[in-house]
Design a protein around this motif. Structure first.
Motif, PDB file in Angstrom:
ATOM      1  N   ASN A   1       1.300  -1.373  -0.107  1.00  0.00           N
ATOM      2  CA  ASN A   1       0.433   0.230   0.204  1.00  0.00           C
ATOM      3  C   ASN A   1       0.721   1.345  -0.041  1.00  0.00           C
ATOM      4  O   ASN A   1       1.608   1.674   0.764  1.00  0.00           O
ATOM      5  N   TYR A   2       0.909   1.931  -0.847  1.00  0.00           N
ATOM      6  CA  TYR A   2       1.917   3.248  -0.538  1.00  0.00           C
ATOM      7  C   TYR A   2       0.407   4.168  -1.405  1.00  0.00           C
ATOM      8  O   TYR A   2      -0.310   3.618  -2.870  1.00  0.00           O
ATOM      9  N   THR A   3       0.926   5.563  -1.537  1.00  0.00           N
ATOM     10  CA  THR A   3       0.158   6.059  -2.015  1.00  0.00           C
ATOM     11  C   THR A   3       1.147   7.491  -2.484  1.00  0.00           C
ATOM     12  O   THR A   3       2.311   7.198  -2.072  1.00  0.00           O
ATOM     13  N   TYR A   4       0.846   8.546  -3.497  1.00  0.00           N
ATOM     14  CA  TYR A   4       2.218   9.655  -4.106  1.00  0.00           C
ATOM     15  C   TYR A   4       0.820  10.988  -4.397  1.00  0.00           C
ATOM     16  O   TYR A   4      -0.438  10.408  -4.226  1.00  0.00           O
ATOM     17  N   SER A   5       1.252  11.659  -4.540  1.00  0.00           N
ATOM     18  CA  SER A   5       0.947  13.518  -4.462  1.00  0.00           C
ATOM     19  C   SER A   5       1.309  13.525  -6.308  1.00  0.00           C
ATOM     20  O   SER A   5       2.034  12.680  -7.000  1.00  0.00           O
ATOM     21  N   CYS A   6       0.729  14.590  -6.956  1.00  0.00           N
ATOM     22  CA  CYS A   6       0.990  14.698  -8.133  1.00  0.00           C
ATOM     23  C   CYS A   6       0.374  16.003  -8.255  1.00  0.00           C
ATOM     24  O   CYS A   6      -0.218  16.874  -7.520  1.00  0.00           O
ATOM     25  N   SER A   7       1.588  17.007  -9.348  1.00  0.00           N
ATOM     26  CA  SER A   7       0.893  18.418  -9.059  1.00  0.00           C
ATOM     27  C   SER A   7      -0.170  19.269  -8.848  1.00  0.00           C
ATOM     28  O   SER A   7      -0.235  20.027  -8.446  1.00  0.00           O
ATOM     29  N   TYR A   8      -0.342  18.608  -9.840  1.00  0.00           N
ATOM     30  CA  TYR A   8      -2.202  19.595 -10.823  1.00  0.00           C
ATOM     31  C   TYR A   8      -2.983  18.291  -9.935  1.00  0.00           C
ATOM     32  O   TYR A   8      -4.834  18.967 -10.435  1.00  0.00           O
ATOM     33  N   PHE A   9      -3.483  17.972  -8.946  1.00  0.00           N
ATOM     34  CA  PHE A   9      -4.400  17.298  -7.515  1.00  0.00           C
ATOM     35  C   PHE A   9      -3.881  18.447  -6.487  1.00  0.00           C
ATOM     36  O   PHE A   9      -2.522  18.324  -6.296  1.00  0.00           O
ATOM     37  N   PRO A  10      -5.099  18.478  -6.142  1.00  0.00           N
ATOM     38  CA  PRO A  10      -4.797  18.745  -4.458  1.00  0.00           C
ATOM     39  C   PRO A  10      -4.584  17.823  -3.120  1.00  0.00           C
ATOM     40  O   PRO A  10      -4.471  17.259  -3.440  1.00  0.00           O
ATOM     41  N   PRO A  11      -3.658  18.542  -2.231  1.00  0.00           N
ATOM     42  CA  PRO A  11      -3.808  17.856  -1.237  1.00  0.00           C
ATOM     43  C   PRO A  11      -4.390  16.687  -0.486  1.00  0.00           C
ATOM     44  O   PRO A  11      -3.458  15.196  -0.731  1.00  0.00           O
ATOM     45  N   VAL A  12      -5.459  16.920  -0.893  1.00  0.00           N
ATOM     46  CA  VAL A  12      -6.401  15.983  -0.050  1.00  0.00           C
ATOM     47  C   VAL A  12      -6.934  14.824  -1.453  1.00  0.00           C
ATOM     48  O   VAL A  12      -6.935  13.289  -0.649  1.00  0.00           O
ATOM     49  N   ALA A  13      -5.820  14.952  -2.553  1.00  0.00           N
ATOM     50  CA  ALA A  13      -6.041  13.044  -3.580  1.00  0.00           C
ATOM     51  C   ALA A  13      -5.527  12.803  -3.141  1.00  0.00           C
ATOM     52  O   ALA A  13      -4.986  11.691  -3.601  1.00  0.00           O
ATOM     53  N   ASP A  14      -4.551  13.183  -2.467  1.00  0.00           N
ATOM     54  CA  ASP A  14      -3.031  11.777  -1.539  1.00  0.00           C
ATOM     55  C   ASP A  14      -3.247  10.575  -1.483  1.00  0.00           C
ATOM     56  O   ASP A  14      -3.031   9.697  -2.014  1.00  0.00           O
ATOM     57  N   THR A  15      -4.313  10.461  -0.854  1.00  0.00           N
ATOM     58  CA  THR A  15      -4.483   8.915  -0.389  1.00  0.00           C
ATOM     59  C   THR A  15      -5.740   8.392  -1.204  1.00  0.00           C
ATOM     60  O   THR A  15      -5.704   6.828  -1.057  1.00  0.00           O
ATOM     61  N   VAL A  16      -6.222   8.741  -2.386  1.00  0.00           N
ATOM     62  CA  VAL A  16      -6.711   7.896  -3.659  1.00  0.00           C
ATOM     63  C   VAL A  16      -5.658   7.797  -4.453  1.00  0.00           C
ATOM     64  O   VAL A  16      -6.105   6.810  -5.354  1.00  0.00           O
ATOM     65  N   LEU A  17      -4.333   8.024  -4.700  1.00  0.00           N
ATOM     66  CA  LEU A  17      -3.786   7.968  -5.743  1.00  0.00           C
ATOM     67  C   LEU A  17      -2.555   7.221  -5.353  1.00  0.00           C
ATOM     68  O   LEU A  17      -1.888   6.833  -4.040  1.00  0.00           O
ATOM     69  N   GLY A  18      -2.686   6.152  -5.971  1.00  0.00           N
ATOM     70  CA  GLY A  18      -1.875   4.810  -5.696  1.00  0.00           C
ATOM     71  C   GLY A  18      -2.741   3.762  -5.195  1.00  0.00           C
ATOM     72  O   GLY A  18      -2.869   2.942  -5.654  1.00  0.00           O
ATOM     73  N   GLY A  19      -2.819   3.045  -3.498  1.00  0.00           N
ATOM     74  CA  GLY A  19      -3.586   2.503  -2.992  1.00  0.00           C
ATOM     75  C   GLY A  19      -3.019   1.245  -3.073  1.00  0.00           C
ATOM     76  O   GLY A  19      -1.346   1.181  -2.753  1.00  0.00           O
ATOM     77  N   THR A  20      -4.211   0.019  -2.238  1.00  0.00           N
ATOM     78  CA  THR A  20      -3.738  -1.107  -2.170  1.00  0.00           C
ATOM     79  C   THR A  20      -3.472  -2.693  -3.530  1.00  0.00           C
ATOM     80  O   THR A  20      -4.495  -2.242  -4.010  1.00  0.00           O
ATOM     81  N   HIS A  21      -2.175  -2.988  -2.797  1.00  0.00           N
ATOM     82  CA  HIS A  21      -2.338  -3.799  -4.544  1.00  0.00           C
ATOM     83  C   HIS A  21      -1.351  -5.456  -3.455  1.00  0.00           C
ATOM     84  O   HIS A  21      -1.200  -5.503  -2.793  1.00  0.00           O
ATOM     85  N   LYS A  22      -2.299  -6.234  -4.305  1.00  0.00           N
ATOM     86  CA  LYS A  22      -2.296  -7.680  -4.235  1.00  0.00           C
ATOM     87  C   LYS A  22      -1.824  -8.921  -4.642  1.00  0.00           C
ATOM     88  O   LYS A  22      -2.614  -8.605  -6.117  1.00  0.00           O
ATOM     89  N   ARG A  23      -1.577  -9.556  -4.175  1.00  0.00           N
ATOM     90  CA  ARG A  23      -0.790 -10.940  -5.535  1.00  0.00           C
ATOM     91  C   ARG A  23      -0.154 -11.570  -4.379  1.00  0.00           C
ATOM     92  O   ARG A  23       0.369 -11.271  -3.318  1.00  0.00           O
ATOM     93  N   THR A  24      -0.482 -12.897  -4.363  1.00  0.00           N
ATOM     94  CA  THR A  24       0.453 -14.075  -4.381  1.00  0.00           C
ATOM     95  C   THR A  24       1.742 -14.667  -5.077  1.00  0.00           C
ATOM     96  O   THR A  24       1.736 -15.018  -6.296  1.00  0.00           O
ATOM     97  N   LEU A  25       2.458 -14.933  -4.353  1.00  0.00           N
ATOM     98  CA  LEU A  25       3.929 -15.412  -4.810  1.00  0.00           C
ATOM     99  C   LEU A  25       4.213 -16.211  -3.882  1.00  0.00           C
ATOM    100  O   LEU A  25       3.885 -16.542  -2.806  1.00  0.00           O
ATOM    101  N   ILE A  26       5.064 -16.953  -3.992  1.00  0.00           N
ATOM    102  CA  ILE A  26       5.723 -18.187  -4.126  1.00  0.00           C
ATOM    103  C   ILE A  26       7.697 -17.914  -3.680  1.00  0.00           C
ATOM    104  O   ILE A  26       7.934 -17.376  -4.384  1.00  0.00           O
ATOM    105  N   LEU A  27       8.042 -18.332  -2.873  1.00  0.00           N
ATOM    106  CA  LEU A  27       9.111 -17.788  -2.156  1.00  0.00           C
ATOM    107  C   LEU A  27       9.934 -19.165  -2.105  1.00  0.00           C
ATOM    108  O   LEU A  27       9.959 -20.148  -1.004  1.00  0.00           O
ATOM    109  N   VAL A  28      10.969 -19.750  -2.782  1.00  0.00           N
ATOM    110  CA  VAL A  28      11.408 -21.033  -2.665  1.00  0.00           C
ATOM    111  C   VAL A  28      13.088 -21.010  -1.844  1.00  0.00           C
ATOM    112  O   VAL A  28      13.670 -19.531  -1.957  1.00  0.00           O
TER     113      VAL A  28
END
Length: 133
Positions: free
Chosen positions: A106-133
């Protein structure tokens, strides 16, 4: 070649230093079409099998250089490109066991052309199942 999902299957491994496992790594890609300056990134969390690792436990390696998340906030001249994976290294004594793991980044980022309040919606949560060998 990068995979389409944010979380990459390549590079998922335990990290060893001086003969001891001290953590694990997972590679991610930026999904923002312009890439990002490191100062645009907000602190990330990594969750594995329901256990969340916080800011102090995570470093980012971009273009071969490793940064803490607090260092990144001050770096307006370092760019994470769209085609360059970032390696998130999580400090965890003993690392992870071999086998299947549910990974969430989960990470977010800012964009110069969006207001600071939008930081919480850009980026977001990404999920995946991985196998460690």
């Amino acid at each position: 070649m990068l995979e389409k999902p944010c979380i990459q299957s390549r590079g998922f491994k335990n990290v060893e230093r001086e003969g001891e496992i001290v953590g694990f790594q997972v590679n991610i890609r930026s999904l923002y079409y312009r890439g990002l300056w490191l100062s645009q990134l907000r602190p990330a969390t990594v969750t594995v099998n329901g256990e969340t690792y916080l800011v102090e436990q995570i470093t980012w390696t971009i273009n071969g250089v490793t940064y803490t998340q607090s260092e990144m906030a001050e770096l307006g001249d370092v760019h994470w490109g769209l085609l360059e994976p970032a390696t998130l290294t999580v400090a965890k004594e003993g690392g992870l066991e071999s086998g299947s793991h549910e990974i969430e980044v989960n990470y977010t980022y800012s964009c110069s052309y969006f207001p600071p309040v939008a930081d919480t919606v850009l980026g977001g949560t990404h999920k995946r199942t991985l196998i460690l060998v």
